[in-house]
Design a protein around this motif. Structure first.
Motif, PDB file in Angstrom:
ATOM      1  N   PRO A 230      11.699   7.187  -2.001  1.00 22.86           N
ATOM      2  CA  PRO A 230      11.866   7.603  -0.589  1.00 22.86           C
ATOM      3  C   PRO A 230      11.034   6.768   0.381  1.00 22.86           C
ATOM      4  O   PRO A 230      11.497   6.420   1.465  1.00 22.86           O
ATOM      5  N   ARG A 231       9.832   6.413  -0.002  1.00 26.08           N
ATOM      6  CA  ARG A 231       8.988   5.582   0.859  1.00 26.08           C
ATOM      7  C   ARG A 231       9.571   4.175   0.990  1.00 26.08           C
ATOM      8  O   ARG A 231       9.567   3.599   2.072  1.00 26.08           O
ATOM      9  N   ALA A 232      10.066   3.623  -0.109  1.00 23.10           N
ATOM     10  CA  ALA A 232      10.671   2.285  -0.058  1.00 23.10           C
ATOM     11  C   ALA A 232      11.888   2.286   0.861  1.00 23.10           C
ATOM     12  O   ALA A 232      12.111   1.329   1.608  1.00 23.10           O
ATOM     13  N   GLU A 233      12.675   3.358   0.833  1.00 23.64           N
ATOM     14  CA  GLU A 233      13.841   3.447   1.717  1.00 23.64           C
ATOM     15  C   GLU A 233      13.412   3.487   3.178  1.00 23.64           C
ATOM     16  O   GLU A 233      14.032   2.846   4.040  1.00 23.64           O
ATOM     17  N   LEU A 234      12.346   4.221   3.482  1.00 25.86           N
ATOM     18  CA  LEU A 234      11.829   4.243   4.856  1.00 25.86           C
ATOM     19  C   LEU A 234      11.326   2.857   5.262  1.00 25.86           C
ATOM     20  O   LEU A 234      11.568   2.415   6.391  1.00 25.86           O
TER      21      LEU A 234
ATOM     22  N   GLN B 243      12.412  10.260 -12.289  1.00 27.55           N
ATOM     23  CA  GLN B 243      11.882  11.596 -12.598  1.00 27.55           C
ATOM     24  C   GLN B 243      10.640  11.905 -11.787  1.00 27.55           C
ATOM     25  O   GLN B 243      10.485  12.979 -11.243  1.00 27.55           O
ATOM     26  N   GLU B 244       9.740  10.940 -11.728  1.00 23.63           N
ATOM     27  CA  GLU B 244       8.460  11.170 -11.090  1.00 23.63           C
ATOM     28  C   GLU B 244       8.383  10.650  -9.676  1.00 23.63           C
ATOM     29  O   GLU B 244       7.549  11.078  -8.909  1.00 23.63           O
ATOM     30  N   GLY B 245       9.225   9.655  -9.330  1.00 25.15           N
ATOM     31  CA  GLY B 245       9.118   9.024  -8.023  1.00 25.15           C
ATOM     32  C   GLY B 245       7.977   8.041  -7.927  1.00 25.15           C
ATOM     33  O   GLY B 245       7.661   7.544  -6.881  1.00 25.15           O
ATOM     34  N   ASP B 246       7.340   7.772  -9.097  1.00 29.15           N
ATOM     35  CA  ASP B 246       6.206   6.855  -9.112  1.00 29.15           C
ATOM     36  C   ASP B 246       6.689   5.436  -9.384  1.00 29.15           C
ATOM     37  O   ASP B 246       7.697   5.221 -10.021  1.00 29.15           O
TER      38      ASP B 246
ATOM     39  N   GLN C 117       0.816  -1.216   0.000  1.00 31.50           N
ATOM     40  CA  GLN C 117       0.000   0.000   0.000  1.00 31.50           C
ATOM     41  C   GLN C 117       0.852   1.270   0.000  1.00 31.50           C
ATOM     42  O   GLN C 117       0.520   2.252  -0.663  1.00 31.50           O
ATOM     43  N   PHE C 118       1.977   1.258   0.731  1.00 28.47           N
ATOM     44  CA  PHE C 118       2.697   2.506   0.966  1.00 28.47           C
ATOM     45  C   PHE C 118       4.044   2.632   0.260  1.00 28.47           C
ATOM     46  O   PHE C 118       4.674   3.685   0.323  1.00 28.47           O
TER      47      PHE C 118
ATOM     48  N   LEU D  35       9.870  -5.195  -1.839  1.00 35.86           N
ATOM     49  CA  LEU D  35      10.631  -3.942  -1.886  1.00 35.86           C
ATOM     50  C   LEU D  35      11.863  -4.064  -2.778  1.00 35.86           C
ATOM     51  O   LEU D  35      12.191  -3.133  -3.520  1.00 35.86           O
ATOM     52  N   GLN D  36      12.542  -5.180  -2.707  1.00 31.58           N
ATOM     53  CA  GLN D  36      13.746  -5.372  -3.516  1.00 31.58           C
ATOM     54  C   GLN D  36      13.427  -5.405  -5.003  1.00 31.58           C
ATOM     55  O   GLN D  36      14.274  -5.053  -5.821  1.00 31.58           O
ATOM     56  N   ASN D  37      12.222  -5.804  -5.364  1.00 27.22           N
ATOM     57  CA  ASN D  37      11.860  -5.927  -6.771  1.00 27.22           C
ATOM     58  C   ASN D  37      11.163  -4.698  -7.347  1.00 27.22           C
ATOM     59  O   ASN D  37      10.865  -4.669  -8.537  1.00 27.22           O
ATOM     60  N   LEU D  38      10.910  -3.711  -6.515  1.00 27.34           N
ATOM     61  CA  LEU D  38      10.253  -2.497  -7.008  1.00 27.34           C
ATOM     62  C   LEU D  38      11.226  -1.672  -7.843  1.00 27.34           C
ATOM     63  O   LEU D  38      12.416  -1.598  -7.557  1.00 27.34           O
TER      64      LEU D  38
END
Length: 172
Positions: A20-24, A167-170, A14-15, A159-162
């Motif tokens: 940046p969110r994946a790093e958190l 450019q967009e962070g999407d 979901q998050f 997370l490892q596969n994302l």
């Protein structure tokens, strides 16, 4: 009703919407693993803060950390001095400034085996009141609850596969 109970994999799915969110989230996984490594395996965590909001849209920035309160059982020591020694030996996991520095988590711990029922109610009331509404607007937002015994390994793999479009962070 808040807190919304989910598995850790569902929380990540979901998050984890940007790099940046994946790093958190990677920091949160490491924090949860460190807690389990010192014997904190029974309990749950509440996650909140700007991380569970769409702050990228509402404030034009990514979340800075993940707010976490862990309600769990620490080790059983009959000797209060032995318990204090255990806490001291693992101080980095119980000091919010250290959990933020090491794991990007503004983290707090409530030992369910060491607080009286009255104190537990006070802690719960405090954290629920703090986490359930946006600080700036007082709008209801709720929080997320995840068991300490959850699907972290699967979440780490996701997370490892994302892959993200830098450019967009999407999520690409």
């Amino acid at each position: 009703m808040s807190p919304y109970k989910v598995g850790f994999l569902q929380f990540v799915q979901q998050f984890a919407t940007s790099r940046p969110r994946a790093e958190l989230l990677n920091g949160l996984i490491a924090y949860r693993e460190a807690l389990r490594n010192i014997g904190i395996t029974q309990g749950f965590q509440w996650f909140d803060g700007s991380f569970v909001e769409d702050v990228e849209q509402s404030r034009g920035r990514p979340p800075a950390d993940i707010d976490v309160v862990t309600f769990a059982y620490g080790p059983r020591y009959d000797d209060p001095e032995a318990y204090r020694d255990w806490v001291q030996q693992n101080k980095a996991l119980f000091t919010p400034s250290e959990t933020k520095r090491l794991h990007n988590c503004d983290a707090y711990f409530v030992d369910l085996g060491r607080v009286s029922p009255h104190t537990l109610v006070d802690h719960t009331r405090y954290w629920f009141g703090l986490f359930s509404h946006q600080r700036a607007t007082a709008l209801w937002k709720g929080m997320v609850q995840v068991s300490m015994d959850s699907d972290d390994i699967e979440a780490r793999k996701v997370l490892q596969n994302l892959q993200f479009d830098d450019q967009e962070g999407d999520n690409a």
